[in-house]
Design a protein around this motif. Sequence first.
Motif, short mmCIF file in Angstrom:
data_model
loop_
_atom_site.label_atom_id
_atom_site.label_comp_id
_atom_site.label_asym_id
_atom_site.label_seq_id
_atom_site.Cartn_x
_atom_site.Cartn_y
_atom_site.Cartn_z
N VAL A 1 30.61 8.34 -8.06
CA VAL A 1 30.39 6.93 -7.71
C VAL A 1 29.80 6.87 -6.30
O VAL A 1 30.41 7.32 -5.35
N LYS A 2 28.58 6.33 -6.19
CA LYS A 2 27.93 6.29 -4.88
C LYS A 2 27.47 4.89 -4.56
O LYS A 2 26.97 4.18 -5.43
N ASN A 3 27.59 4.49 -3.30
CA ASN A 3 27.03 3.23 -2.84
C ASN A 3 27.47 2.04 -3.68
O ASN A 3 26.71 1.10 -3.87
N SER A 4 28.68 2.10 -4.19
CA SER A 4 29.10 1.09 -5.16
C SER A 4 30.36 0.35 -4.73
O SER A 4 31.07 0.77 -3.81
N ILE A 5 30.59 -0.77 -5.39
CA ILE A 5 31.81 -1.56 -5.17
C ILE A 5 32.52 -1.61 -6.52
O ILE A 5 32.01 -2.21 -7.46
N ILE A 6 33.69 -0.99 -6.59
CA ILE A 6 34.40 -0.91 -7.87
C ILE A 6 35.68 -1.74 -7.76
O ILE A 6 36.58 -1.41 -7.01
N MET A 7 35.73 -2.85 -8.51
CA MET A 7 36.86 -3.78 -8.36
C MET A 7 38.09 -3.37 -9.16
O MET A 7 38.05 -2.42 -9.96
N GLN A 8 39.16 -4.14 -8.99
CA GLN A 8 40.48 -3.78 -9.50
C GLN A 8 40.51 -3.28 -10.93
O GLN A 8 39.87 -3.83 -11.82
#
Lengths: 400, 369
Positions: free
Chosen positions: B319-326
Amino acid sequence: MFPKKECIAMLLAGGQGSRLYVLTKDVAKPAVPFGGKYRIIDFPLSNCVNSGIDTVGVLTQYQPLELNAYIGNGQPWDFDRLNGGVYILPPYVKGIAGEWYKGTANAIYQNQQFIEQFHPEYVLILSGDHIYKMDYKKMLAFHKEKNADCTIAVIDVPLEEASRFGIMNTMPDDSIYEFEEKPKNPKSTKASMGIYIFNWSKLKQYLDMDEGDRKSSKDFGKDVIPKMMADKQRMFAYGYNGYWKDVGTIESLWQANMDILDCHTSLNLDDPNWKIYSRSPVEPPHFVGKSAKISDSIVTEGCYINGEVSLSIIFRSVEIEKTAFVKGSIIMPGAYIKKGAVVKYAIVAEDAIIEEGAIVGGNPEDYPSCEGWGIAVIGKGVTIKSGQIVKPNEMIEFSL
Amino acid sequence: MNAMGVLFSNIHDDELKDLTQNRTTASVPYGGRYRLIDFILSNLVNAGIFNVAIITKTNYHSLMDHLETGKAWDLNRKNGGLSIFPPFACNSLKSVYRGKLEALIGIKKFLDNAKEEYIVLSDCNVVCSLDIKDIIDKHISSGADITVVYHSSAQICEHDLVLKLDKNEWVYDISIALKELSAPSNIGLGVYIIKREPLVKIVEDAYAHGYIDFEREYLQKNINSIKICGYENKGYSTAINSISEYYRANMDLLKSVVRKELFYKNGNIYTKVKDTVPAKYGVNANVKNSLIADGTIIEGNVENSIIFRGVKIAEGACVKNSIIMQATSIEKDAQLDYVITDKNVIITEGRILAGVESYPTVISKDSIV
């Protein structure tokens, strides 16, 4: 004024925990940090609320300030209730006299008035010394089913260890016919967990009798329970099956923390049906830097990790700089491990600072006969100077 | 503090539509464990303001769930405290309000009954650490009718409120940007200080004349007849009114100077406590330059990313440069680059997803890819 409660819990949290030495210098044992974001007392408190027991008296004595502030109004454990709640019970003066708690039974004896307010049928006695999850309501159901006067929770221990415990010898119907404290030749492997349910009316009688007995050490395990047994009261052993660890020594505290990293242990803190609550300040998620290498560890909020961390438990607000190395260790809140410092198999207490290039502890593999190896401990707020070496098993209470 | 807060939870819903399908702008997750509203709420509480009204419009269930009684922000009070106002049609307004002036007429009674002298009006998309006490002090000493909080920015984004100020910091021109422009400008943050009683009169007058939009139909229309004071917020601040701004604001948290400013300068940023376990790193976890929340299980590779609570990243995943939510689950060998996943998303084994920095791919809530 106080509502009637079927069962209330009395949590004995007054002990010093002297075998934790520098970790309990200023703080009672139940307030010692555990597991990355908890304190030992979170376990009995969370067990109570999850078991539906909403009224808990917490008996404090030794260094209670941090514990009292931590518990507060009990809100993090859902104890801020209209009817019930958590009550801190230090020793207090009654009339013209007052005295410290003289033993576990005496502590309950001195708080009879508190218990009476709720007119309970049953009283659950707990301690703040162990890490475990237990549904006390099931134990209460067992106590009622057996029509017991006293139920003692027991856990099976390996036979070779049984002589370290108070052992219950039971009949097939779980009634206890004999109780042996640290027996040389144990007849059973059922060790007392120090968790008791009493019928309050019966307990009151025995506490009164015990108080009048000059020879008594005022202790449940040594005095009250043996007396109840001798009088042929209905005593039963409730078998508990699960993870249960005493964390009264440096080694056992360290091992219990490490058990969290071991997927084979049955201590699952992430059970949505049995949450372990705690009080912690809100902090942002931890930040992992470009030079960080974290594996096989747990890390919680507010940390800044830019060094190498493995097999470790990292509490909140810990800073581990680039090129620092942490292995097999427990780093408590606010500690600061600077560049090039090496921390191996150690417990670093709150706000301690390990300066650049200092070395704390060592790998067990490097001590083949295990002689000289042990968990190094750095006390609260201590600074280990740059280049200083702390050997395994050494305990540092003061900065140089 | 002799002031109260009035917040609008749904302003900018349209601009953030990928993330506001089922929630208000105020409850958009941010920074690994927060929601956008946490910043303005915490700023108010840190300034000693404990009477806060939130006017909601649509999709406010997750906001109400997040706020509960306001206890986490110390707003569960006998005097004042948190008041959530679901929209209601009042007088002859037959539908949900269309703008801030209409929204305010809906809580006129509440405003009339309040005792505080000053009101802090704010949108909920402002991420910054504001010293609201200082802003109110300046408002009072300047003798302004209204104070507008702004920051200076190297560029203008669409919908931005662009202010022109004279050398004494009085605002003489307000315009709403039509399109992006690279020009150093003063951009309003949507935070205003105004006296309560005059505001009520303004709102009544607006209702009587059918005015809806606070910025256009009050501020702009009256630019020459009212004294508008500007207060520059010199620290880090961003108003999130687009997905790319949302992405950038999250990534800014990877800079330690931004984190220090936002979370440690003017007091704590409070949020709902979820009693989650600490983050767990597996034996082959490989994380660099990322923000990792509690409750996560990291067994794979994470770089330059923001990982929210309860996320699982399997071994081999990248996972790169990402926003991974709950509660999102990134399965074995999946590869993500410039992706924003909403809550409860599953990226199945081996999937490859990529966006670009200026246009990250957004995967909506509960999706399975």
